[in-house]
Scaffold this motif. Sequence first.
Motif, PDB file in Angstrom:
ATOM      1  N   GLY A 250       4.966  -1.640  22.219  1.00 62.87           N
ATOM      2  CA  GLY A 250       3.710  -1.019  21.811  1.00 62.87           C
ATOM      3  C   GLY A 250       2.783  -2.010  21.128  1.00 62.87           C
ATOM      4  N   GLU A 251       1.594  -1.525  20.795  1.00 59.49           N
ATOM      5  CA  GLU A 251       0.613  -2.362  20.100  1.00 59.49           C
ATOM      6  C   GLU A 251       1.026  -2.580  18.642  1.00 59.49           C
ATOM      7  N   ASP A 252       0.523  -3.682  18.072  1.00 57.68           N
ATOM      8  CA  ASP A 252       0.767  -3.931  16.650  1.00 57.68           C
ATOM      9  C   ASP A 252       0.125  -2.833  15.807  1.00 57.68           C
ATOM     10  N   ILE A 253       0.875  -2.334  14.849  1.00 56.14           N
ATOM     11  CA  ILE A 253       0.384  -1.292  13.949  1.00 56.14           C
ATOM     12  C   ILE A 253       0.466  -1.823  12.521  1.00 56.14           C
ATOM     13  N   MET A 254      -0.670  -1.931  11.864  1.00 53.58           N
ATOM     14  CA  MET A 254      -0.724  -2.439  10.494  1.00 53.58           C
ATOM     15  C   MET A 254      -0.547  -1.298   9.497  1.00 53.58           C
ATOM     16  N   LEU A 255       0.275  -1.542   8.504  1.00 53.47           N
ATOM     17  CA  LEU A 255       0.424  -0.602   7.400  1.00 53.47           C
ATOM     18  C   LEU A 255      -0.444  -1.085   6.247  1.00 53.47           C
ATOM     19  N   TYR A 256      -1.205  -0.178   5.641  1.00 48.35           N
ATOM     20  CA  TYR A 256      -2.156  -0.536   4.589  1.00 48.35           C
ATOM     21  C   TYR A 256      -1.761   0.077   3.239  1.00 48.35           C
ATOM     22  N   TYR A 257      -2.183  -0.627   2.211  1.00 45.00           N
ATOM     23  CA  TYR A 257      -2.052  -0.174   0.818  1.00 45.00           C
ATOM     24  C   TYR A 257      -3.402   0.436   0.469  1.00 45.00           C
ATOM     25  N   ILE A 258      -3.447   1.767   0.275  1.00 44.23           N
ATOM     26  CA  ILE A 258      -4.717   2.496   0.195  1.00 44.23           C
ATOM     27  C   ILE A 258      -4.846   3.199  -1.157  1.00 44.23           C
ATOM     28  N   PHE A 259      -6.040   3.090  -1.746  1.00 41.18           N
ATOM     29  CA  PHE A 259      -6.325   3.839  -2.972  1.00 41.18           C
ATOM     30  C   PHE A 259      -7.834   4.066  -3.075  1.00 41.18           C
ATOM     31  N   LEU A 260      -8.231   4.920  -3.986  1.00 43.04           N
ATOM     32  CA  LEU A 260      -9.643   5.277  -4.136  1.00 43.04           C
ATOM     33  C   LEU A 260     -10.448   4.095  -4.661  1.00 43.04           C
ATOM     34  N   ALA A 261     -11.638   3.903  -4.102  1.00 45.47           N
ATOM     35  CA  ALA A 261     -12.470   2.750  -4.453  1.00 45.47           C
ATOM     36  C   ALA A 261     -12.883   2.754  -5.918  1.00 45.47           C
ATOM     37  N   ASN A 262     -13.005   3.935  -6.511  1.00 48.76           N
ATOM     38  CA  ASN A 262     -13.404   3.966  -7.919  1.00 48.76           C
ATOM     39  C   ASN A 262     -12.290   3.505  -8.861  1.00 48.76           C
ATOM     40  N   ARG A 263     -11.141   3.150  -8.282  1.00 50.26           N
ATOM     41  CA  ARG A 263     -10.043   2.612  -9.086  1.00 50.26           C
ATOM     42  C   ARG A 263      -9.758   1.154  -8.727  1.00 50.26           C
ATOM     43  N   LYS A 264     -10.758   0.486  -8.193  1.00 46.73           N
ATOM     44  CA  LYS A 264     -10.570  -0.895  -7.745  1.00 46.73           C
ATOM     45  C   LYS A 264     -10.218  -1.844  -8.895  1.00 46.73           C
ATOM     46  N   ASN A 265     -10.582  -1.486 -10.120  1.00 46.51           N
ATOM     47  CA  ASN A 265     -10.277  -2.347 -11.270  1.00 46.51           C
ATOM     48  C   ASN A 265      -8.993  -1.935 -11.996  1.00 46.51           C
ATOM     49  N   SER A 266      -8.258  -1.004 -11.419  1.00 40.83           N
ATOM     50  CA  SER A 266      -7.022  -0.550 -12.050  1.00 40.83           C
ATOM     51  C   SER A 266      -5.978  -1.661 -12.064  1.00 40.83           C
ATOM     52  N   LYS A 267      -5.542  -2.050 -13.246  1.00 44.26           N
ATOM     53  CA  LYS A 267      -4.527  -3.091 -13.370  1.00 44.26           C
ATOM     54  C   LYS A 267      -3.209  -2.629 -12.750  1.00 44.26           C
ATOM     55  N   LYS A 268      -2.909  -1.352 -12.934  1.00 45.50           N
ATOM     56  CA  LYS A 268      -1.657  -0.827 -12.408  1.00 45.50           C
ATOM     57  C   LYS A 268      -1.624  -0.922 -10.878  1.00 45.50           C
ATOM     58  N   LEU A 269      -2.676  -0.448 -10.217  1.00 48.51           N
ATOM     59  CA  LEU A 269      -2.679  -0.429  -8.755  1.00 48.51           C
ATOM     60  C   LEU A 269      -2.705  -1.827  -8.172  1.00 48.51           C
ATOM     61  N   ASN A 270      -3.472  -2.725  -8.789  1.00 49.51           N
ATOM     62  CA  ASN A 270      -3.523  -4.094  -8.294  1.00 49.51           C
ATOM     63  C   ASN A 270      -2.211  -4.829  -8.529  1.00 49.51           C
ATOM     64  N   LYS A 271      -1.550  -4.510  -9.640  1.00 41.55           N
ATOM     65  CA  LYS A 271      -0.268  -5.165  -9.930  1.00 41.55           C
ATOM     66  C   LYS A 271       0.813  -4.685  -8.959  1.00 41.55           C
TER      67      LYS A 271
END
Length: 283
Positions: A250-271
């Motif tokens: 099959g075709e390559d399927i990418m898995l993404y790490y997804i979260f709400l844009a208004n939490r882009k500065n979250s230290k927890k999510l980025n860590k």
Amino acid sequence: MAAREGNITKAARKLNVTQPSLSELISDLEYNLKVQLFERLPRGVRLTPQGERLYLYARKVVEEHEAFEESFYEKEDNIRGELKIITYPFVGAEWLIPSLNKFIKNYPAVDIKIHLEPENINPAEADITLATYIPHQPHLIQKPLFSARTHLFASKDYLKRYGIPQTPEDLDNHRLITYRGNYYSTDRSINLLLHTGLKANEPLRKSKLEIDSLNGMMNAALQGYGIVELPNYQVVLNSGLEIVLPNIYGEDIMLYYIFLANRKNSKKLNKVYEYFLKSGIKL
């Protein structure tokens, strides 16, 4: 919740309240606002235009409040609190759980809640979503984690008993294990076994066994029930199953790490994202 589910009974079940009490709460809200928020349908409900406006506004307020609360209490090297993750059952069981070993030891103050959902994932219901790319969602940040592709697999015992297919046409004479038969979704298509090698006017092959679980499909193949299409995750490659027709995949399927844009500065999510990238555990 009623707006997302489109059904008051289902929403009440998820909220752990009774259906009459939730219906009464909605009626009281409509009375106080002096507008109809839901249109009652034979098999559920849907938002009216006024209800849609209120829903979008309320969701924005909740998301901004949660983002502020997270950033307000977070410290650079001391992340804590609840972390909700939504992903697919196979990814959760075979990759996420083993990957969290060092994270749990390094961040004991973080309480993790994992929800496994086979499809129709809603990132608004979690801090982190691990899924394929969700198009047309500018309010989401979607960072790539890793990619995989599907191959055809069978057990050694099965191939010894029924022979090794040499061409796609040989699949006509084999037992096929599929995910819901001729299944397709925007996330992934797992039906190569049914149509590979067929001409345009030929009917699809029939499944010998249909299962709505990748874990179940892999276990069925390990039992020698037939040939299966599975992603080339490490757990599959190390299972003892043999790749069949290696030129068919099959075709390559990418898995993404997804979260709400208004939490882009979250230290927890980025860590957490940095941790997954450095963990070295691959599917």
